[in-house]
Design a protein around this motif. Structure first.
Motif, PDB file in Angstrom:
ATOM      1  N   ILE A  87       0.865  -1.181   0.000  1.00 21.45           N
ATOM      2  CA  ILE A  87       0.000   0.000   0.000  1.00 21.45           C
ATOM      3  C   ILE A  87       0.900   1.230   0.000  1.00 21.45           C
ATOM      4  O   ILE A  87       1.584   1.527   0.986  1.00 21.45           O
ATOM      5  CB  ILE A  87      -0.940   0.012   1.221  1.00 21.45           C
ATOM      6  CG1 ILE A  87      -1.701  -1.336   1.318  1.00 21.45           C
ATOM      7  CG2 ILE A  87      -1.928   1.163   1.107  1.00 21.45           C
ATOM      8  CD1 ILE A  87      -2.530  -1.682   0.100  1.00 21.45           C
ATOM      9  N   TRP A  88       0.892   1.941  -1.124  1.00 23.47           N
ATOM     10  CA  TRP A  88       1.798   3.056  -1.340  1.00 23.47           C
ATOM     11  C   TRP A  88       1.264   4.321  -0.663  1.00 23.47           C
ATOM     12  O   TRP A  88       0.082   4.405  -0.314  1.00 23.47           O
ATOM     13  CB  TRP A  88       1.988   3.269  -2.845  1.00 23.47           C
ATOM     14  CG  TRP A  88       2.789   2.175  -3.469  1.00 23.47           C
ATOM     15  CD1 TRP A  88       2.403   0.877  -3.657  1.00 23.47           C
ATOM     16  CD2 TRP A  88       4.124   2.269  -3.969  1.00 23.47           C
ATOM     17  NE1 TRP A  88       3.406   0.161  -4.246  1.00 23.47           N
ATOM     18  CE2 TRP A  88       4.473   0.981  -4.452  1.00 23.47           C
ATOM     19  CE3 TRP A  88       5.048   3.303  -4.066  1.00 23.47           C
ATOM     20  CZ2 TRP A  88       5.720   0.716  -5.021  1.00 23.47           C
ATOM     21  CZ3 TRP A  88       6.288   3.047  -4.636  1.00 23.47           C
ATOM     22  CH2 TRP A  88       6.619   1.766  -5.100  1.00 23.47           C
ATOM     23  N   LEU A 148       3.157  -3.734   8.009  1.00 27.52           N
ATOM     24  CA  LEU A 148       4.465  -3.274   8.446  1.00 27.52           C
ATOM     25  C   LEU A 148       5.136  -2.529   7.308  1.00 27.52           C
ATOM     26  O   LEU A 148       4.848  -2.791   6.127  1.00 27.52           O
ATOM     27  CB  LEU A 148       5.337  -4.441   8.897  1.00 27.52           C
ATOM     28  CG  LEU A 148       5.915  -5.395   7.853  1.00 27.52           C
ATOM     29  CD1 LEU A 148       7.052  -6.197   8.459  1.00 27.52           C
ATOM     30  CD2 LEU A 148       4.857  -6.342   7.323  1.00 27.52           C
ATOM     31  N   PRO A 149       6.021  -1.580   7.628  1.00 28.29           N
ATOM     32  CA  PRO A 149       6.705  -0.844   6.569  1.00 28.29           C
ATOM     33  C   PRO A 149       7.586  -1.775   5.731  1.00 28.29           C
ATOM     34  O   PRO A 149       8.229  -2.680   6.268  1.00 28.29           O
ATOM     35  CB  PRO A 149       7.549   0.181   7.332  1.00 28.29           C
ATOM     36  CG  PRO A 149       6.944   0.259   8.690  1.00 28.29           C
ATOM     37  CD  PRO A 149       6.378  -1.092   8.970  1.00 28.29           C
ATOM     38  N   GLN A 150       7.606  -1.531   4.445  1.00 30.23           N
ATOM     39  CA  GLN A 150       8.455  -2.318   3.565  1.00 30.23           C
ATOM     40  C   GLN A 150       9.872  -1.775   3.602  1.00 30.23           C
ATOM     41  O   GLN A 150      10.106  -0.574   3.476  1.00 30.23           O
ATOM     42  CB  GLN A 150       7.928  -2.284   2.128  1.00 30.23           C
ATOM     43  CG  GLN A 150       8.764  -3.114   1.159  1.00 30.23           C
ATOM     44  CD  GLN A 150       8.133  -3.190  -0.216  1.00 30.23           C
ATOM     45  OE1 GLN A 150       6.947  -2.897  -0.381  1.00 30.23           O
ATOM     46  NE2 GLN A 150       8.919  -3.573  -1.211  1.00 30.23           N
ATOM     47  N   GLY A 151      10.836  -2.666   3.768  1.00 33.69           N
ATOM     48  CA  GLY A 151      12.235  -2.275   3.771  1.00 33.69           C
ATOM     49  C   GLY A 151      12.799  -2.184   2.369  1.00 33.69           C
ATOM     50  O   GLY A 151      12.125  -2.487   1.375  1.00 33.69           O
ATOM     51  N   ASN A 152      14.047  -1.781   2.281  1.00 26.54           N
ATOM     52  CA  ASN A 152      14.721  -1.723   0.990  1.00 26.54           C
ATOM     53  C   ASN A 152      14.865  -3.124   0.407  1.00 26.54           C
ATOM     54  O   ASN A 152      14.911  -4.120   1.134  1.00 26.54           O
ATOM     55  CB  ASN A 152      16.100  -1.075   1.140  1.00 26.54           C
ATOM     56  CG  ASN A 152      16.018   0.387   1.519  1.00 26.54           C
ATOM     57  OD1 ASN A 152      15.057   1.069   1.165  1.00 26.54           O
ATOM     58  ND2 ASN A 152      17.009   0.879   2.252  1.00 26.54           N
ATOM     59  N   GLY A 153      14.956  -3.173  -0.894  1.00 27.36           N
ATOM     60  CA  GLY A 153      15.127  -4.447  -1.581  1.00 27.36           C
ATOM     61  C   GLY A 153      15.845  -4.243  -2.892  1.00 27.36           C
ATOM     62  O   GLY A 153      16.528  -3.236  -3.098  1.00 27.36           O
ATOM     63  N   ALA A 154      15.692  -5.201  -3.795  1.00 27.73           N
ATOM     64  CA  ALA A 154      16.379  -5.101  -5.078  1.00 27.73           C
ATOM     65  C   ALA A 154      15.708  -6.018  -6.085  1.00 27.73           C
ATOM     66  O   ALA A 154      15.038  -6.993  -5.722  1.00 27.73           O
ATOM     67  CB  ALA A 154      17.856  -5.477  -4.943  1.00 27.73           C
ATOM     68  N   HIS A 156       7.820  11.250   0.472  1.00 28.47           N
ATOM     69  CA  HIS A 156       6.392  11.254   0.811  1.00 28.47           C
ATOM     70  C   HIS A 156       6.114  11.167   2.309  1.00 28.47           C
ATOM     71  O   HIS A 156       4.956  11.152   2.715  1.00 28.47           O
ATOM     72  CB  HIS A 156       5.685  10.099   0.101  1.00 28.47           C
ATOM     73  CG  HIS A 156       5.803  10.159  -1.384  1.00 28.47           C
ATOM     74  ND1 HIS A 156       5.027  10.991  -2.156  1.00 28.47           N
ATOM     75  CD2 HIS A 156       6.630   9.508  -2.242  1.00 28.47           C
ATOM     76  CE1 HIS A 156       5.357  10.840  -3.434  1.00 28.47           C
ATOM     77  NE2 HIS A 156       6.325   9.949  -3.511  1.00 28.47           N
ATOM     78  N   GLY A 157       7.168  11.084   3.116  1.00 29.67           N
ATOM     79  CA  GLY A 157       6.966  11.067   4.552  1.00 29.67           C
ATOM     80  C   GLY A 157       6.760   9.702   5.156  1.00 29.67           C
ATOM     81  O   GLY A 157       6.689   9.565   6.382  1.00 29.67           O
ATOM     82  N   GLU A 158       6.647   8.682   4.331  1.00 24.37           N
ATOM     83  CA  GLU A 158       6.500   7.313   4.814  1.00 24.37           C
ATOM     84  C   GLU A 158       6.784   6.347   3.673  1.00 24.37           C
ATOM     85  O   GLU A 158       6.726   6.716   2.496  1.00 24.37           O
ATOM     86  CB  GLU A 158       5.104   7.074   5.367  1.00 24.37           C
ATOM     87  CG  GLU A 158       3.971   7.207   4.350  1.00 24.37           C
ATOM     88  CD  GLU A 158       2.623   6.964   4.995  1.00 24.37           C
ATOM     89  OE1 GLU A 158       2.512   6.056   5.837  1.00 24.37           O
ATOM     90  OE2 GLU A 158       1.676   7.692   4.652  1.00 24.37           O
ATOM     91  N   PRO A 159       7.083   5.106   4.005  1.00 19.36           N
ATOM     92  CA  PRO A 159       7.351   4.124   2.962  1.00 19.36           C
ATOM     93  C   PRO A 159       6.079   3.411   2.526  1.00 19.36           C
ATOM     94  O   PRO A 159       4.973   3.736   2.980  1.00 19.36           O
ATOM     95  CB  PRO A 159       8.282   3.141   3.676  1.00 19.36           C
ATOM     96  CG  PRO A 159       7.746   3.143   5.086  1.00 19.36           C
ATOM     97  CD  PRO A 159       7.301   4.565   5.350  1.00 19.36           C
ATOM     98  N   VAL A 160       6.221   2.452   1.653  1.00 18.88           N
ATOM     99  CA  VAL A 160       5.148   1.520   1.348  1.00 18.88           C
ATOM    100  C   VAL A 160       4.905   0.652   2.582  1.00 18.88           C
ATOM    101  O   VAL A 160       5.837   0.271   3.291  1.00 18.88           O
ATOM    102  CB  VAL A 160       5.540   0.629   0.145  1.00 18.88           C
ATOM    103  CG1 VAL A 160       4.457  -0.411  -0.151  1.00 18.88           C
ATOM    104  CG2 VAL A 160       5.823   1.491  -1.077  1.00 18.88           C
TER     105      VAL A 160
END
Length: 353
Positions: free
Chosen positions: A46-47, A68-74, A95-99
């Motif tokens: 959810i973006w 939960l917030p999505q962390g970095n990935g690849a 945007h002030g928050e992650p996905v």
């Protein structure tokens, strides 16, 4: 005089629209074909734009708490070498928050819980909207990718087109550090953390429509992906304990000329079914539902429906087109270097938020 709306489909977009319309003083009835809310399903990204739409309805915090917030990935090659980073820190900074990753059943529970008891009528399919159109000020077609409301309004010309790929989705009892996708030749595998000890996964293969495999699904996926980098083999080792859904991937083509006919409005997959490659299907349904309710909250129905169509048709068509481009890139069988460079350049300008 209280205005009335009938919502055909009790999924993400339909429930979002119902919440907004009830808050605006409408009388709303939701007709859902299924017998109850689903209890299984993989995670949804959810973006921020969709979270902001949920905030406008007063339920953004509850949705965030359900995931939960999505962390970095690849995005990686099968041997684990990175193609391009998926930088959630950049999205947070912009945007002030992650996905946020939210399991589909949890999201639907939050949406359903925001409605008064009895609003959703389960086990009630709607195959003909004629009576609903006559008995309500507005009818909302939120009945998904195979929408019968859409077919009633526009006929068979605007139908589903096979993307050339089929997908498997499931969850595995395993912890992973970060998510992302791995792209091979006509094949992809994705993983995202869902919570402690739980990981969402999906596999995509380029095959003919309605293709029958020569071996059981689990064996075929291990054959195709079992030699790819960790944690893919470990995820597939847990296939037997996963709730796996397999389905061919489709998109709507050609794009609809309007999302409104008379007093009927389409939203979500019913209006713009897109490939899942940008993770935007649920998000766009949420934004559609909130926008439709807002457009109908003030003035007349006809003007409100026109405003909704103006606001949502062009951006969702662009999103669907962009998603299809990524689908084509991810499934290519050659020119991988050019594909990888294209993705790096595309993400330089930032993913949809």
């Amino acid at each position: 005089m209280t205005r009335t709306a009938a919502v055909v489909g009790g999924g993400i977009g339909g429930l979002t629209a119902a919440i907004g319309l009830l808050a605006a003083g409408w009388q709303v009835t939701v007709y859902e074909r299924g017998q109850t809310l689903p209890t299984t399903g993989t995670g949804l990204g959810i973006w921020p734009s969709a979270l902001h739409a949920l905030d406008s309805l007063g339920i953004g915090a509850a949705v965030r708490a359900a995931g939960l917030p999505q962390g970095n990935g690849a995005i990686r090659r099968p041997d684990g070498r990175p193609i391009v980073a998926l930088d959630m820190d950049r999205i947070r900074a912009r945007h002030g928050e992650p996905v946020h990753l939210v399991p589909r059943p949890a999201l639907l529970r939050v949406l359903h819980g925001a409605l008064p008891a009895g609003t959703v009528h389960f086990g009630v399919p709607v195959d003909d909207v004629t009576a609903l159109r006559a008995g309500h000020d507005v009818v909302i077609g939120a009945d998904g990718i195979g929408s019968r409301v859409r077919t009633t309004l526009f006929g068979q010309r605007y139908g589903l087109r096979y993307t050339g790929a089929t997908a498997w989705r499931g969850t595995a009892d395993i912890d992973i550090d970060s998510g992302g996708e791995t792209w091979g030749t006509g094949a992809r595998f994705g993983v995202t953390p869902q919570g402690p000890g739980q990981t969402n996964w999906y596999a995509v293969l380029t095959v003919p429509e309605n293709h029958r495999l020569t071996r059981p699904d689990a064996d075929e996926l291990r054959h195709r992906f079992g030699h790819w980098h960790d944690p893919i083999p470990a995820v597939l080792d847990r296939y037997a304990t996963s709730d796996v859904i397999r389905h061919d991937l489709y998109h709507l083509a050609p794009a609809l000329p309007t999302y409104v006919r008379g007093n009927v409005a389409l939203l979500g997959d019913a209006a713009h079914a897109m490939t899942p490659d940008l993770g935007q299907g649920a998000c766009q349904a949420i934004i559609d539902g909130a926008a439709l309710a807002r457009c109908l909250a003030g003035g007349g129905v006809e003007a409100g429906l026109r405003a909704y169509d103006r606001e949502r048709r062009r951006p969702t068509r662009r999103m669907a087109a962009a998603s299809l481009i990524v689908n084509r890139l991810a499934q290519v069988r050659r020119w991988h270097s050019a594909r990888d460079l294209t993705m790096r350049l595309a993400l330089t300008f930032g993913p949809p938020a």
